[in-house]
Design a protein around this motif. Structure first.
Motif, PDB file in Angstrom:
ATOM      1  N   CYS B  41     -12.496  14.948  -1.218  1.00  0.00           N
ATOM      2  CA  CYS B  41     -12.005  15.311   0.104  1.00  0.00           C
ATOM      3  C   CYS B  41     -10.745  14.528   0.457  1.00  0.00           C
ATOM      4  O   CYS B  41     -10.196  14.681   1.536  1.00  0.00           O
ATOM      5  N   GLY B  42     -10.282  13.661  -0.437  1.00  0.00           N
ATOM      6  CA  GLY B  42      -9.041  12.940  -0.187  1.00  0.00           C
ATOM      7  C   GLY B  42      -9.228  11.562   0.403  1.00  0.00           C
ATOM      8  O   GLY B  42      -8.246  10.872   0.693  1.00  0.00           O
ATOM      9  N   LYS B  43     -10.490  11.135   0.547  1.00  0.00           N
ATOM     10  CA  LYS B  43     -10.695   9.850   1.218  1.00  0.00           C
ATOM     11  C   LYS B  43     -10.229   8.664   0.373  1.00  0.00           C
ATOM     12  O   LYS B  43      -9.572   7.761   0.867  1.00  0.00           O
ATOM     13  N   SER B  44     -10.512   8.728  -0.952  1.00  0.00           N
ATOM     14  CA  SER B  44     -10.044   7.641  -1.817  1.00  0.00           C
ATOM     15  C   SER B  44      -8.526   7.654  -1.943  1.00  0.00           C
ATOM     16  O   SER B  44      -7.883   6.603  -1.953  1.00  0.00           O
ATOM     17  N   THR B  45      -7.969   8.844  -2.050  1.00  0.00           N
ATOM     18  CA  THR B  45      -6.512   8.955  -2.124  1.00  0.00           C
ATOM     19  C   THR B  45      -5.873   8.314  -0.901  1.00  0.00           C
ATOM     20  O   THR B  45      -4.912   7.548  -1.011  1.00  0.00           O
ATOM     21  N   LEU B  46      -6.426   8.608   0.257  1.00  0.00           N
ATOM     22  CA  LEU B  46      -5.832   8.070   1.477  1.00  0.00           C
ATOM     23  C   LEU B  46      -5.813   6.544   1.454  1.00  0.00           C
ATOM     24  O   LEU B  46      -4.775   5.945   1.720  1.00  0.00           O
ATOM     25  N   ILE B  47      -6.940   5.916   1.088  1.00  0.00           N
ATOM     26  CA  ILE B  47      -6.885   4.454   1.193  1.00  0.00           C
ATOM     27  C   ILE B  47      -6.029   3.840   0.098  1.00  0.00           C
ATOM     28  O   ILE B  47      -5.463   2.778   0.283  1.00  0.00           O
ATOM     29  N   ARG B  48      -5.882   4.542  -1.022  1.00  0.00           N
ATOM     30  CA  ARG B  48      -4.947   4.029  -2.032  1.00  0.00           C
ATOM     31  C   ARG B  48      -3.494   4.163  -1.577  1.00  0.00           C
ATOM     32  O   ARG B  48      -2.612   3.496  -2.111  1.00  0.00           O
ATOM     33  N   CYS B  49      -3.268   5.035  -0.606  1.00  0.00           N
ATOM     34  CA  CYS B  49      -1.921   5.148  -0.044  1.00  0.00           C
ATOM     35  C   CYS B  49      -1.647   4.021   0.948  1.00  0.00           C
ATOM     36  O   CYS B  49      -0.500   3.777   1.318  1.00  0.00           O
ATOM     37  N   LEU B  50      -2.720   3.350   1.415  1.00  0.00           N
ATOM     38  CA  LEU B  50      -2.535   2.357   2.475  1.00  0.00           C
ATOM     39  C   LEU B  50      -2.076   1.011   1.924  1.00  0.00           C
ATOM     40  O   LEU B  50      -1.572   0.184   2.673  1.00  0.00           O
ATOM     41  N   ASN B  51      -2.282   0.765   0.620  1.00  0.00           N
ATOM     42  CA  ASN B  51      -1.603  -0.397   0.024  1.00  0.00           C
ATOM     43  C   ASN B  51      -0.610   0.073  -1.038  1.00  0.00           C
ATOM     44  O   ASN B  51      -0.176  -0.712  -1.869  1.00  0.00           O
ATOM     45  N   ARG B  52      -0.322   1.344  -1.014  1.00  0.00           N
ATOM     46  CA  ARG B  52       0.669   1.977  -1.891  1.00  0.00           C
ATOM     47  C   ARG B  52       0.360   1.779  -3.365  1.00  0.00           C
ATOM     48  O   ARG B  52       1.258   1.704  -4.189  1.00  0.00           O
ATOM     49  N   LEU B  53      -0.932   1.734  -3.683  1.00  0.00           N
ATOM     50  CA  LEU B  53      -1.331   1.613  -5.081  1.00  0.00           C
ATOM     51  C   LEU B  53      -1.213   2.966  -5.793  1.00  0.00           C
ATOM     52  O   LEU B  53      -1.114   3.030  -7.009  1.00  0.00           O
ATOM     53  N   HIS B  54      -1.216   4.039  -5.009  1.00  0.00           N
ATOM     54  CA  HIS B  54      -1.120   5.372  -5.614  1.00  0.00           C
ATOM     55  C   HIS B  54       0.217   5.564  -6.316  1.00  0.00           C
ATOM     56  O   HIS B  54       0.355   6.411  -7.181  1.00  0.00           O
ATOM     57  N   GLU B  55       1.203   4.730  -5.958  1.00  0.00           N
ATOM     58  CA  GLU B  55       2.535   4.916  -6.541  1.00  0.00           C
ATOM     59  C   GLU B  55       2.576   4.597  -8.034  1.00  0.00           C
ATOM     60  O   GLU B  55       3.550   4.898  -8.711  1.00  0.00           O
ATOM     61  N   LEU B  56       1.497   3.970  -8.542  1.00  0.00           N
ATOM     62  CA  LEU B  56       1.446   3.686  -9.977  1.00  0.00           C
ATOM     63  C   LEU B  56       1.364   4.977 -10.786  1.00  0.00           C
ATOM     64  O   LEU B  56       1.776   5.022 -11.932  1.00  0.00           O
ATOM     65  N   LEU B  57       0.792   6.008 -10.193  1.00  0.00           N
ATOM     66  CA  LEU B  57       0.667   7.269 -10.920  1.00  0.00           C
ATOM     67  C   LEU B  57       1.936   8.081 -10.729  1.00  0.00           C
ATOM     68  O   LEU B  57       2.475   8.150  -9.624  1.00  0.00           O
ATOM     69  N   PRO B  58       2.414   8.696 -11.807  1.00  0.00           N
ATOM     70  CA  PRO B  58       3.624   9.500 -11.671  1.00  0.00           C
ATOM     71  C   PRO B  58       3.323  10.771 -10.877  1.00  0.00           C
ATOM     72  O   PRO B  58       2.200  11.273 -10.889  1.00  0.00           O
ATOM     73  N   THR B  60       3.359  11.270  -7.581  1.00  0.00           N
ATOM     74  CA  THR B  60       2.750  11.199  -6.253  1.00  0.00           C
ATOM     75  C   THR B  60       3.841  11.182  -5.190  1.00  0.00           C
ATOM     76  O   THR B  60       4.961  10.724  -5.429  1.00  0.00           O
ATOM     77  N   ARG B  61       3.490  11.671  -4.017  1.00  0.00           N
ATOM     78  CA  ARG B  61       4.486  11.847  -2.973  1.00  0.00           C
ATOM     79  C   ARG B  61       3.756  11.762  -1.647  1.00  0.00           C
ATOM     80  O   ARG B  61       2.598  12.189  -1.550  1.00  0.00           O
ATOM     81  N   THR B  62       4.394  11.184  -0.649  1.00  0.00           N
ATOM     82  CA  THR B  62       3.734  11.107   0.650  1.00  0.00           C
ATOM     83  C   THR B  62       4.695  11.497   1.757  1.00  0.00           C
ATOM     84  O   THR B  62       5.919  11.495   1.588  1.00  0.00           O
ATOM     85  N   LYS B  63       4.122  11.837   2.896  1.00  0.00           N
ATOM     86  CA  LYS B  63       4.908  12.152   4.079  1.00  0.00           C
ATOM     87  C   LYS B  63       4.166  11.558   5.275  1.00  0.00           C
ATOM     88  O   LYS B  63       2.945  11.482   5.253  1.00  0.00           O
ATOM     89  N   GLY B  64       4.907  11.151   6.272  1.00  0.00           N
ATOM     90  CA  GLY B  64       4.261  10.576   7.449  1.00  0.00           C
ATOM     91  C   GLY B  64       4.393   9.068   7.468  1.00  0.00           C
ATOM     92  O   GLY B  64       5.133   8.497   6.675  1.00  0.00           O
ATOM     93  N   ARG B  65       3.672   8.434   8.391  1.00  0.00           N
ATOM     94  CA  ARG B  65       3.828   6.993   8.559  1.00  0.00           C
ATOM     95  C   ARG B  65       2.481   6.290   8.504  1.00  0.00           C
ATOM     96  O   ARG B  65       1.442   6.865   8.832  1.00  0.00           O
ATOM     97  N   VAL B  66       2.534   5.036   8.067  1.00  0.00           N
ATOM     98  CA  VAL B  66       1.360   4.166   8.151  1.00  0.00           C
ATOM     99  C   VAL B  66       1.851   2.885   8.813  1.00  0.00           C
ATOM    100  O   VAL B  66       2.611   2.127   8.223  1.00  0.00           O
ATOM    101  N   MET B  67       1.445   2.670  10.074  1.00  0.00           N
ATOM    102  CA  MET B  67       1.970   1.537  10.822  1.00  0.00           C
ATOM    103  C   MET B  67       0.993   0.363  10.746  1.00  0.00           C
ATOM    104  O   MET B  67      -0.164   0.467  11.142  1.00  0.00           O
ATOM    105  N   LEU B  68       1.486  -0.754  10.203  1.00  0.00           N
ATOM    106  CA  LEU B  68       0.707  -1.986  10.181  1.00  0.00           C
ATOM    107  C   LEU B  68       1.316  -2.906  11.235  1.00  0.00           C
ATOM    108  O   LEU B  68       2.461  -3.330  11.088  1.00  0.00           O
ATOM    109  N   ASP B  69       0.580  -3.181  12.298  1.00  0.00           N
ATOM    110  CA  ASP B  69       1.120  -3.942  13.438  1.00  0.00           C
ATOM    111  C   ASP B  69       2.454  -3.356  13.899  1.00  0.00           C
ATOM    112  O   ASP B  69       3.408  -4.091  14.176  1.00  0.00           O
ATOM    113  N   GLY B  70       2.536  -2.049  13.908  1.00  0.00           N
ATOM    114  CA  GLY B  70       3.739  -1.407  14.422  1.00  0.00           C
ATOM    115  C   GLY B  70       4.877  -1.267  13.432  1.00  0.00           C
ATOM    116  O   GLY B  70       5.931  -0.721  13.759  1.00  0.00           O
TER     117      GLY B  70
END
Lengths: 314, 252
Positions: B41-58, B60-70
């Motif tokens: 359902c994308g839940k693991s993918t989402l949290i791997r996007c939150l520390n940008r670990l997904h970028e290790l895989l060729p 991958t692409r993201t859109k939108g924002r993830v604000m950490l303390d703004g």
């Protein structure tokens, strides 16, 4: 189970087993045959000089005096120079190809590296004579001589030909082997181990240093030994650049000689039985050196590779 | 609600496959937030996007924002090592470093991030192992291989390792899915203890687990966030039919 198919299966099984058994046995046969020839044909030399043949420092076919030490020295030193140059270079290649290179580049470059291993030795030798030796003579040796000339290693006239050129050409020749094997080794490092390190805030380099290389250390050691083994036995390219003078000199700029190279050089011109048997005896020593190296490698890899119990490899 | 991490209009792709679709999810400070949903359902993918670990895989692409303390973690001046120092992660399968001792496993992250002056490595290791409720079990064998530990102990070691660098947010990707019930209970108790100091976002396909430990729960389906709210609300009074079907066990 149907009777007929069972019988057919059984017969095929016995035949196949017999075949593989013979295939495996033939390998042992070949090793024994080689060993027998080496021992038999070197009798003359070993009865004349005894085990001192290995330690004699004079190789003089004209006066019928044979000592293999300069050859052993040349073989070991040229191979160690090769390893000292090739190992860091190969590790760099393997790390780049598995960790840092853009994905589209990894396939083609890996292919190129493996292609290098397929180039015949004599072609490397030709390149060595026409490109490497002049370059070593005009650039490498003068620079090393002026910068590090206080070490006996880098003293003497720059001939171009000699131990250093042999070491460099061997390094180029074993780099594909070491880097291809190291690449496989690094590819086998589980992604989960690397992710764990990156997730702690480690940089790429820290992850390579603290996780990837330690995980692959036994495989890298194996790769290095494989390369060293190839360097020890390499003949043609070495003959063409090493200068072919059996002597022991502290300077890497001096001419030298290796076991494999002297056999190739003198075998067709050996004019008496003693000379011939001395060459075979030198071959026997090379056989023993490589054997020892592989036993040592086994022990080392076994020691380093004692992977903690229960490690799950992915 | 004091929001520590805010996922805003966020989408993620693996090649052509869109795994996360326009998700907006707040992660409140010092609370446990759980993402539940069926496999894929994308839940693991989402949290791997939150520390940008997904970028290790060729690819991958993201859109939108993830604000950490703004601050947007996808902005160009975000340092990845610094980001991952602030947002720690515990993985689905225990993955202690196989070439390091138990002690060095915990110390590894501190070594790369630098030991703060006036602190001692021994103290940090002990403190982290205590927080992960593992100290008493390993204090006499700190220099042994982590592979002599049970699966549950290994996972708590991985938690200690993540805690040692003092992250602000802890991401947990199905941290109990490879564990037996007793170990699962220990890790759940641990999560409850940790939330006073850390902001925790965990992914789980175990609904009871979410109900037990999470303050807030988000339900994901096919890459979309269907519903988000207080865990008690989601489980007792779901607003969406699909959430209700899922938590009542009709699919997934």
């Amino acid at each position: 189970m149907r009777k007929k198919s069972y019988k057919a299966w059984l017969e095929g099984d016995i035949a196949f087993r017999g075949f593989t058994y013979l295939a495996a046995l033939s390998l042992v046969g070949v090793v024994l045959a080689i060993l027998w020839v080496l021992v038999e044909k070197s009798q003359l030399t070993f009865t004349k000089f005894g085990p001192g043949f290995a330690l004699g420092s004079r190789w003089d076919p004209v006066h019928g005096v044979f000592g293999a030490l300069p050859l052993v020295y040349g073989t070991v030193v040229s191979s160690l120079i090769a390893l000292a140059i090739a190992l860091p270079l190969s590790l760099g290649i393997a790390i780049y190809l598995t960790q840092l290179a853009p994905h589209w580049l990894r396939g083609p470059v890996s292919f190129l590296v493996e292609l290098l291993a397929a180039i015949p030795s004599v072609v490397y030798g030709l390149w060595g004579v026409f490109v490497l030796v002049p370059w070593v003579r005009s650039s490498v040796e003068p620079v090393l001589g002026s910068a590090l000339g206080f070490l006996p290693l880098f003293r003497g006239a720059p001939y171009g030909f000699g131990m250093l050129a042999a070491g460099i050409i061997l390094a180029i020749m074993i780099t594909p082997t070491i880097s291809a094997v190291s690449r496989e080794v690094l590819l086998a490092v589980p992604r989960s181990q690397q992710e764990a390190m990156l997730a702690l805030g480690a940089t790429r380099w820290e992850t390579i240093r603290m996780v990837v290389l330690p995980y692959g250390r036994s495989g890298i050691l194996g790769a290095a030994i494989l390369g060293l083994g190839r360097a020890l036995g390499e003949t043609m390219a070495v003959t063409m650049v090493i200068g072919n003078r059996p002597q022991i000199s502290p300077s890497l700029f001096e001419l030298a000689q290796t076991i494999a190279s002297i056999i190739a050089n003198e075998f067709s011109e050996a004019f008496n039985d003693l000379h011939l048997s001395a060459l075979v005896a030198a071959g026997f020593i090379l056989f023993v050196i490589t054997l020892l190296l592989h036993v040592m490698a086994r022990l080392l890899v076994w020691r380093v590779a004692r992977v903690p119990q229960g490690v799950t490899r992915e | 609600m004091n929001v520590k991490l805010l996922v805003e209009e966020f989408s993620a792709w693996y090649g052509k496959n869109q795994a996360v679709k326009d998700v907006t999810l707040p992660v409140p400070l010092h609370q446990v937030t759980a993402i539940i949903g069926p496999s894929g359902c994308g839940k693991s993918t989402l949290i791997r996007c939150l520390n940008r670990l997904h970028e290790l895989l060729p690819g991958t692409r993201t859109k939108g924002r993830v604000m950490l303390d703004g601050q947007d973690i996808y902005s160009d001046n975000m340092d990845l090592a610094e980001l991952r120092h602030r947002i720690g992660m515990v993985f689905q399968k225990p993955n202690p470093f196989s070439t390091m001792s138990i002690f060095n496993n915990v110390a590894a992250g501190v070594r790369v991030n630098g030991l703060r002056p006036g602190t001692k490595m021994e103290d940090i290791v002990e403190k982290s192992l205590r927080m992960a409720a593992l100290w008493d079990e390993v204090k006499d064998r700190l220099h042994e291989s982590p592979y002599n530990l049970s699966g549950g102990q290994q996972q708590r070691l991985c938690i200690a390792r993540a805690l040692a660098v003092e992250p602000e947010v802890l991401l947990m990707d199905e941290p109990c899915s490879a564990l037996d019930p007793a170990s699962t209970l220990k890790v759940e108790e641990l999560i409850a203890d940790l939330k006073s100091r850390y902001t925790i976002l965990m992914v789980t396909h175990n609904m009871q687990q979410a109900a037990r430990v999470a303050d807030y729960t988000a339900f994901f389906l096919n890459g979309q966030m269907i519903e988000y709210g207080l865990t008690t609300e989601i489980f007792t009074n779901p607003k969406d039919k699909r959430t209700e079907d899922y938590i009542s066990g009709r699919f997934g």
